[in-house]
Design an enzyme around this catalytic site. Structure first.
Site, PDB file in Angstrom:
ATOM      1  N   HIS A 236       1.121  -1.098   0.003  1.00 56.99           N
ATOM      2  CA  HIS A 236      -0.122  -0.122   0.110  1.00 56.99           C
ATOM      3  C   HIS A 236       0.934   1.177  -0.188  1.00 56.99           C
ATOM      4  O   HIS A 236       1.823   1.159   0.885  1.00 56.99           O
ATOM      5  CB  HIS A 236      -0.938  -0.033   1.392  1.00 56.99           C
ATOM      6  N   ASP A 354     -12.744   3.082  -0.933  1.00 57.20           N
ATOM      7  CA  ASP A 354     -11.614   3.462   0.320  1.00 57.20           C
ATOM      8  C   ASP A 354     -12.343   4.717   0.998  1.00 57.20           C
ATOM      9  O   ASP A 354     -12.243   5.708   0.103  1.00 57.20           O
ATOM     10  CB  ASP A 354     -10.243   3.508  -0.261  1.00 57.20           C
ATOM     11  N   HIS A 355     -12.354   4.826   2.079  1.00 57.64           N
ATOM     12  CA  HIS A 355     -13.034   5.915   2.732  1.00 57.64           C
ATOM     13  C   HIS A 355     -14.310   6.233   2.190  1.00 57.64           C
ATOM     14  O   HIS A 355     -14.412   5.864   1.202  1.00 57.64           O
ATOM     15  CB  HIS A 355     -12.020   7.076   3.025  1.00 57.64           C
TER      16      HIS A 355
HETATM   17  C1  DNO Z   1      -6.808   3.658   5.388  1.00 56.61           C
HETATM   18  C2  DNO Z   1      -6.004   2.621   4.889  1.00 56.61           C
HETATM   19  C3  DNO Z   1      -4.703   2.104   5.375  1.00 56.61           C
HETATM   20  C4  DNO Z   1      -4.362   0.700   4.842  1.00 56.61           C
HETATM   21  C5  DNO Z   1      -3.045   0.195   5.350  1.00 56.61           C
HETATM   22  C6  DNO Z   1      -2.634  -0.997   4.579  1.00 56.61           C
HETATM   23  O1  DNO Z   1      -7.692   3.874   5.346  1.00 56.61           O
HETATM   24  O2  DNO Z   1      -5.937   2.434   3.607  1.00 56.61           O
HETATM   25  O3  DNO Z   1      -4.713   2.133   6.734  1.00 56.61           O
HETATM   26  O4  DNO Z   1      -5.215  -0.375   5.617  1.00 56.61           O
HETATM   27  O5  DNO Z   1      -1.998   1.113   5.308  1.00 56.61           O
HETATM   28  O6  DNO Z   1      -1.486  -1.627   5.216  1.00 56.61           O
END
Ligand code: DNO
Length: 398
Positions: A236, A354-355
């Site tokens: 990531h 994501d989010h």
């Molecule tokens: C945030 C996420 C990160 C992700 C980590 C993966 O919302 O995208 O916290 O889970 O960085 O290791």
């Protein structure tokens, strides 16, 4: 693309049945209670799978691990590394044996994602996550009081940082500290200022080259086992993609991704394409990155950011902001087509919204910052719409 949803496990106020209602079929989760560096046993993995599959009518399955965390000693290159590498390999073998074959992990030292504001208001109500460059600078220079920190922030940002700090009450400062710590996942360890200073000190002599060498060693130790087990690893990117508090960041742009994918030349050594994290970096062209690294993309985090000239950014609507989401999706769908034509049985790339913004009645649910129900469901629905349209118009597999 396979629609997935991040679920924090039994403590998550959002239930598997609600997740099914969003349209997702894949679950992204982790065994957050297991301390970093300890093996994930087959029993613990099976227990989580049983929870996810408790109601077979929902059709949910554990699709991606996010994260199998990398122990801080590996990032620092200290301590009993052979044991930590062996444990990581064992965890990934146990996961693969249970049919879970995609792992998302990161190599950000000390902190995970970092924001300065967790509830920036939106028109009509609702809130978004925000990163204010001047607040970060104020924290760094006047609260953490890191030596020479001022050199790392532009003068105009420093000027606003000073004004902010002079007006900041103790509770405003405490809130900023809490917001900055909110990104730390897992065991939910949070640092106070002395604790953060102590851990930052342990990185004092590890620059970008040192951190890169430690990541390369990790990949050399782990990727062959991943390949053998049929596990796809996706690193990531740094969020935000810039050095923080003097800590190096080495997963921030296309050059970094080229270095990483070159460390071990194996499909198993892949990427999590996080359009929001990379999208916050001024020079990052997301459709170009998605196209260039397509064969190594094993998982996608799709969200958007609206950047500001000083390095600040706001988390935008999934289809708003600066990232050309339609072009990114077209690149990913094209890659799926390539994989399918090449006979790859696992050609469908999992993605998650994501989010999301906190919308409607989200605030009452007390979910993790960035992980509300309605806001993410809206994002997922919009992304699904784009995918369906692009796949149909271009004759690509969905
Ligand atoms: C945030 C996420 C990160 C992700 C980590 C993966 O919302 O995208 O916290 O889970 O960085 O290791």
């Amino acid at each position: 693309m396979e629609q997935t949803w991040r679920w924090f496990g039994p403590a998550d106020p959002i239930t598997p049945a609600q997740i099914r209602q969003t349209g997702a079929t894949g679950i992204v989760t982790a065994l957050h209670d297991i301390p970093y560096g300890v093996v994930w046993s087959p029993e613990a993995i099976a227990e989580r799978q049983a929870l996810i599959g408790a109601n077979p009518a929902l059709g949910l399955r554990w699709r991606v691990v996010e994260s199998l965390p990398v122990h801080e000693n590996i990032k620092q290159g200290t301590g009993d590394l052979p044991a930590l590498f062996a444990n990581y390999r064992q965890s990934l073998r146990n996961l693969a044996a249970a049919g879970i074959t995609t792992i998302c992990y990161n190599f950000m030292p000390v902190l995970d994602w970092t924001r300065t504001e967790l509830a920036a208001p939106l028109p009509g109500g609702g809130t978004a996550l925000r990163f204010n460059a001047h607040e970060l600078a104020a924290f760094d220079c006047f609260m953490l009081r890191r030596p020479h920190a001022e050199d790392d922030h532009p003068p105009e940002v420093m000027a606003r940082a000073r004004t902010w700090f002079q007006a900041a009450s103790e509770s405003t400062q405490a809130r900023l500290l809490a917001n900055i710590m909110a990104g730390l996942p897992g065991a939910y360890d949070r640092y106070d200022i002395p604790g953060l200073r102590r851990i930052l000190d342990t990185y004092a002599d590890i620059g970008a080259d040192g951190l890169r060498a430690h990541l390369k060693r990790f990949l050399q130790e782990v990727i062959p086992a991943a390949e053998e087990a049929g596990m796809r690893m996706g690193i990531h990117p740094d969020d935000p993609p810039r050095p923080m508090f003097g800590l190096a960041r080495i997963v921030s742009n296309a050059d970094d991704l080229a270095f990483i994918t070159g460390c071990v030349d194996s499909t198993a050594n892949g990427l999590t394409l996080c359009t929001g994290s990379l999208g916050a970096g001024a020079g990052n062209d997301l459709p170009a990155i998605a196209t260039r690294f397509a064969p190594r993309i094993h998982f996608a985090h799709l969200r958007n950011v609206a950047k500001e000239p000083d390095g600040s950014f706001m988390e935008a609507d999934h289809l708003g902001g600066d990232v050309d989401m339609v072009a990114v999706i077209a690149a990913l769908l094209g890659e799926q087509g390539r994989r399918r034509d090449a006979g790859d049985a696992r050609w469908r790339i999992p993605f998650r919204p994501d989010h999301g913004h906190e919308l409607l009645d989200d605030a009452a649910r007390r979910t993790h910052p960035g992980y509300p129900l309605a806001g993410r469901m809206r994002g997922l629905a919009e992304l699904r719409g784009v995918m369906t349209a692009v796949a149909s118009l271009r004759g690509l597999p969905l």
